[in-house]
Design a protein around this motif. Structure first.
Motif, PDB file in Angstrom:
ATOM      1  N   VAL A   9       0.838  -1.204   0.000  1.00  0.00           N
ATOM      2  CA  VAL A   9       0.000   0.000   0.000  1.00  0.00           C
ATOM      3  C   VAL A   9       0.875   1.256   0.000  1.00  0.00           C
ATOM      4  O   VAL A   9       1.748   1.425   0.851  1.00  0.00           O
ATOM      5  CB  VAL A   9      -1.007  -0.005   1.177  1.00  0.00           C
ATOM      6  CG1 VAL A   9      -0.325   0.000   2.528  1.00  0.00           C
ATOM      7  CG2 VAL A   9      -1.980   1.146   1.058  1.00  0.00           C
ATOM      8  N   LEU A  10       0.655   2.093  -0.998  1.00  0.00           N
ATOM      9  CA  LEU A  10       1.444   3.308  -1.168  1.00  0.00           C
ATOM     10  C   LEU A  10       0.670   4.526  -0.670  1.00  0.00           C
ATOM     11  O   LEU A  10      -0.556   4.550  -0.706  1.00  0.00           O
ATOM     12  CB  LEU A  10       1.776   3.511  -2.644  1.00  0.00           C
ATOM     13  CG  LEU A  10       2.444   2.357  -3.378  1.00  0.00           C
ATOM     14  CD1 LEU A  10       2.743   2.747  -4.822  1.00  0.00           C
ATOM     15  CD2 LEU A  10       3.711   1.895  -2.659  1.00  0.00           C
ATOM     16  N   PHE A  11       1.410   5.526  -0.252  1.00  0.00           N
ATOM     17  CA  PHE A  11       0.841   6.798   0.206  1.00  0.00           C
ATOM     18  C   PHE A  11       1.887   7.862  -0.072  1.00  0.00           C
ATOM     19  O   PHE A  11       3.079   7.555  -0.205  1.00  0.00           O
ATOM     20  CB  PHE A  11       0.493   6.742   1.699  1.00  0.00           C
ATOM     21  CG  PHE A  11       1.598   6.167   2.551  1.00  0.00           C
ATOM     22  CD1 PHE A  11       2.619   6.982   3.047  1.00  0.00           C
ATOM     23  CD2 PHE A  11       1.641   4.807   2.820  1.00  0.00           C
ATOM     24  CE1 PHE A  11       3.643   6.441   3.810  1.00  0.00           C
ATOM     25  CE2 PHE A  11       2.674   4.259   3.582  1.00  0.00           C
ATOM     26  CZ  PHE A  11       3.681   5.087   4.077  1.00  0.00           C
ATOM     27  N   GLU A  45      -8.590   5.673  -5.267  1.00  0.00           N
ATOM     28  CA  GLU A  45      -8.187   5.757  -6.664  1.00  0.00           C
ATOM     29  C   GLU A  45      -7.349   7.013  -6.902  1.00  0.00           C
ATOM     30  O   GLU A  45      -7.732   8.108  -6.504  1.00  0.00           O
ATOM     31  CB  GLU A  45      -9.446   5.805  -7.547  1.00  0.00           C
ATOM     32  CG  GLU A  45      -9.225   5.384  -8.975  1.00  0.00           C
ATOM     33  CD  GLU A  45      -8.991   3.898  -9.138  1.00  0.00           C
ATOM     34  OE1 GLU A  45      -8.028   3.553  -9.835  1.00  0.00           O
ATOM     35  OE2 GLU A  45      -9.753   3.100  -8.569  1.00  0.00           O
ATOM     36  N   THR A  46      -6.190   6.849  -7.524  1.00  0.00           N
ATOM     37  CA  THR A  46      -5.333   7.983  -7.850  1.00  0.00           C
ATOM     38  C   THR A  46      -4.439   7.613  -9.020  1.00  0.00           C
ATOM     39  O   THR A  46      -4.103   6.435  -9.196  1.00  0.00           O
ATOM     40  CB  THR A  46      -4.482   8.422  -6.635  1.00  0.00           C
ATOM     41  OG1 THR A  46      -3.791   9.626  -6.951  1.00  0.00           O
ATOM     42  CG2 THR A  46      -3.477   7.366  -6.238  1.00  0.00           C
ATOM     43  N   ALA A  47      -4.055   8.597  -9.805  1.00  0.00           N
ATOM     44  CA  ALA A  47      -3.222   8.338 -10.983  1.00  0.00           C
ATOM     45  C   ALA A  47      -1.759   8.142 -10.610  1.00  0.00           C
ATOM     46  O   ALA A  47      -1.072   7.296 -11.185  1.00  0.00           O
ATOM     47  CB  ALA A  47      -3.351   9.490 -11.982  1.00  0.00           C
ATOM     48  N   LEU A  48      -1.262   8.919  -9.646  1.00  0.00           N
ATOM     49  CA  LEU A  48       0.146   8.863  -9.259  1.00  0.00           C
ATOM     50  C   LEU A  48       0.301   9.063  -7.764  1.00  0.00           C
ATOM     51  O   LEU A  48      -0.478   9.782  -7.138  1.00  0.00           O
ATOM     52  CB  LEU A  48       0.952   9.950  -9.976  1.00  0.00           C
ATOM     53  CG  LEU A  48       1.171   9.812 -11.477  1.00  0.00           C
ATOM     54  CD1 LEU A  48       1.834  11.078 -12.025  1.00  0.00           C
ATOM     55  CD2 LEU A  48       2.010   8.589 -11.801  1.00  0.00           C
ATOM     56  N   VAL A  49       1.339   8.441  -7.215  1.00  0.00           N
ATOM     57  CA  VAL A  49       1.722   8.655  -5.822  1.00  0.00           C
ATOM     58  C   VAL A  49       3.165   9.145  -5.846  1.00  0.00           C
ATOM     59  O   VAL A  49       4.000   8.580  -6.550  1.00  0.00           O
ATOM     60  CB  VAL A  49       1.631   7.353  -4.997  1.00  0.00           C
ATOM     61  CG1 VAL A  49       2.002   7.615  -3.551  1.00  0.00           C
ATOM     62  CG2 VAL A  49       0.253   6.746  -5.101  1.00  0.00           C
ATOM     63  N   THR A  50       3.451  10.184  -5.076  1.00  0.00           N
ATOM     64  CA  THR A  50       4.809  10.726  -5.027  1.00  0.00           C
ATOM     65  C   THR A  50       5.498  10.244  -3.758  1.00  0.00           C
ATOM     66  O   THR A  50       5.014  10.471  -2.651  1.00  0.00           O
ATOM     67  CB  THR A  50       4.795  12.266  -5.058  1.00  0.00           C
ATOM     68  OG1 THR A  50       4.113  12.689  -6.247  1.00  0.00           O
ATOM     69  CG2 THR A  50       6.212  12.820  -5.084  1.00  0.00           C
ATOM     70  N   ASP A  60      -1.381   0.068  -9.216  1.00  0.00           N
ATOM     71  CA  ASP A  60      -2.158  -0.920  -9.965  1.00  0.00           C
ATOM     72  C   ASP A  60      -3.650  -0.820  -9.676  1.00  0.00           C
ATOM     73  O   ASP A  60      -4.453  -1.410 -10.377  1.00  0.00           O
ATOM     74  CB  ASP A  60      -1.676  -2.339  -9.625  1.00  0.00           C
ATOM     75  CG  ASP A  60      -0.225  -2.563 -10.031  1.00  0.00           C
ATOM     76  OD1 ASP A  60       0.136  -2.196 -11.169  1.00  0.00           O
ATOM     77  OD2 ASP A  60       0.542  -3.084  -9.205  1.00  0.00           O
ATOM     78  N   GLY A  61      -4.017  -0.122  -8.629  1.00  0.00           N
ATOM     79  CA  GLY A  61      -5.423   0.001  -8.239  1.00  0.00           C
ATOM     80  C   GLY A  61      -5.515   0.285  -6.761  1.00  0.00           C
ATOM     81  O   GLY A  61      -4.552   0.738  -6.137  1.00  0.00           O
ATOM     82  N   THR A  62      -6.666   0.002  -6.193  1.00  0.00           N
ATOM     83  CA  THR A  62      -6.874   0.246  -4.765  1.00  0.00           C
ATOM     84  C   THR A  62      -6.775  -1.061  -3.982  1.00  0.00           C
ATOM     85  O   THR A  62      -6.898  -2.152  -4.547  1.00  0.00           O
ATOM     86  CB  THR A  62      -8.247   0.898  -4.503  1.00  0.00           C
ATOM     87  OG1 THR A  62      -9.263   0.065  -5.052  1.00  0.00           O
ATOM     88  CG2 THR A  62      -8.311   2.284  -5.128  1.00  0.00           C
ATOM     89  N   VAL A  63      -6.555  -0.917  -2.695  1.00  0.00           N
ATOM     90  CA  VAL A  63      -6.402  -2.087  -1.831  1.00  0.00           C
ATOM     91  C   VAL A  63      -7.668  -2.945  -1.877  1.00  0.00           C
ATOM     92  O   VAL A  63      -8.784  -2.438  -1.876  1.00  0.00           O
ATOM     93  CB  VAL A  63      -6.041  -1.658  -0.390  1.00  0.00           C
ATOM     94  CG1 VAL A  63      -7.178  -0.911   0.272  1.00  0.00           C
ATOM     95  CG2 VAL A  63      -5.625  -2.839   0.458  1.00  0.00           C
ATOM     96  N   GLY A  64      -7.446  -4.244  -1.966  1.00  0.00           N
ATOM     97  CA  GLY A  64      -8.568  -5.167  -2.034  1.00  0.00           C
ATOM     98  C   GLY A  64      -8.640  -6.034  -0.794  1.00  0.00           C
ATOM     99  O   GLY A  64      -8.637  -5.521   0.329  1.00  0.00           O
ATOM    100  N   GLU A  65      -8.666  -7.345  -1.001  1.00  0.00           N
ATOM    101  CA  GLU A  65      -8.695  -8.308   0.099  1.00  0.00           C
ATOM    102  C   GLU A  65      -7.491  -9.231  -0.037  1.00  0.00           C
ATOM    103  O   GLU A  65      -7.629 -10.417  -0.362  1.00  0.00           O
ATOM    104  CB  GLU A  65     -10.004  -9.086   0.072  1.00  0.00           C
ATOM    105  CG  GLU A  65     -11.220  -8.204   0.277  1.00  0.00           C
ATOM    106  CD  GLU A  65     -12.531  -8.966   0.175  1.00  0.00           C
ATOM    107  OE1 GLU A  65     -12.495 -10.196  -0.062  1.00  0.00           O
ATOM    108  OE2 GLU A  65     -13.583  -8.340   0.332  1.00  0.00           O
ATOM    109  N   PRO A  66      -6.285  -8.694   0.185  1.00  0.00           N
ATOM    110  CA  PRO A  66      -5.073  -9.473  -0.053  1.00  0.00           C
ATOM    111  C   PRO A  66      -4.818 -10.538   1.005  1.00  0.00           C
ATOM    112  O   PRO A  66      -5.333 -10.458   2.118  1.00  0.00           O
ATOM    113  CB  PRO A  66      -3.971  -8.412  -0.007  1.00  0.00           C
ATOM    114  CG  PRO A  66      -4.493  -7.419   0.988  1.00  0.00           C
ATOM    115  CD  PRO A  66      -5.979  -7.365   0.732  1.00  0.00           C
ATOM    116  N   ASP A  67      -4.007 -11.503   0.634  1.00  0.00           N
ATOM    117  CA  ASP A  67      -3.514 -12.483   1.606  1.00  0.00           C
ATOM    118  C   ASP A  67      -2.414 -11.846   2.452  1.00  0.00           C
ATOM    119  O   ASP A  67      -2.261 -12.165   3.625  1.00  0.00           O
ATOM    120  CB  ASP A  67      -2.953 -13.711   0.877  1.00  0.00           C
ATOM    121  CG  ASP A  67      -4.004 -14.396   0.037  1.00  0.00           C
ATOM    122  OD1 ASP A  67      -5.030 -14.816   0.602  1.00  0.00           O
ATOM    123  OD2 ASP A  67      -3.823 -14.492  -1.194  1.00  0.00           O
TER     124      ASP A  67
END
Length: 198
Positions: A9-11, A45-50, A60-67
């Protein structure tokens, strides 16, 4: 074989190597035969993260239900930036706590451990972080461990920056076997340092 989904997860203000190092390890693991899909995601949803060194990343998209949900660090010592801003905002820690409650394994690199701490996931557990956050981390954990990687089953933490590579290699070994982890380690010309604290 069921594929393991791993989301990083990016921010704004995340440390580049904290996220991209583990991403590359996991992608190389998939090429070496691990049944894993790594994705770079954001909460909204965002186009770019700095990132903290001005690298701009298209998620690649937004956080889902990852393992597996991995939280990078960056910016803990700077007001209103990176991890510090994410912890004070509270949205990312809440999202991490929610994924953990749904059964995801949660991991952090560097000061990303402070997001896990704020999410309530480190209470009564051993953990590690970058040296700049160790004093703050002590308020949240049972024991701060001087280790590159601390594995407490469904919650893992790694020390500063490059320790994220060791963390991801350990996850490959733990989930898919030493042969795959070793192949990736060799390909990336990386030597892991120290034992994993368990």
């Amino acid at each position: 074989m069921v594929e393991t989904t791993a989301e990083i997860v990016l921010f704004d203000g995340f440390d580049e190597l904290d996220a991209i190092g583990p991403y590359e390890v996991l992608e190389n693991g998939a090429r070496a035969g691990a049944s894993v899909e790594a994705r770079l995601v954001t909460l909204e949803e965002t186009a770019l993260v700095t990132a903290s060194h001005d690298l701009r990343v298209e998620p690649d998209g937004t956080v889902g239900e990852p393992d597996l949900l991995l939280v990078p660090g960056g910016g803990w010592t700077t007001a209103n930036e990176g991890v510090r801003a994410a912890v004070e905002d509270g949205v990312l820690p809440d999202a991490v706590a929610e994924r953990a409650a749904d059964g995801a394994t949660v991991a952090s690199v560097c000061t990303g451990a402070m997001v896990l701490a704020e999410a309530g996931l480190l209470e009564g557990r051993p953990a590690t972080s970058h040296q700049v956050a160790v004093d703050d981390l002590e308020d949240y954990v049972e024991t701060v461990v001087d280790a590159r990687v601390v594995d407490d089953d469904d919650v893992l933490t790694a020390g500063g920056v490059t320790a994220g590579i060791d963390l991801a290699l350990w996850l490959l070994e733990r989930e898919f076997g030493a042969e795959i982890a070793s192949a990736v380690e060799t390909e990336m010309e990386h030597e892991r340092r120290g034992d994993v604290a368990r």
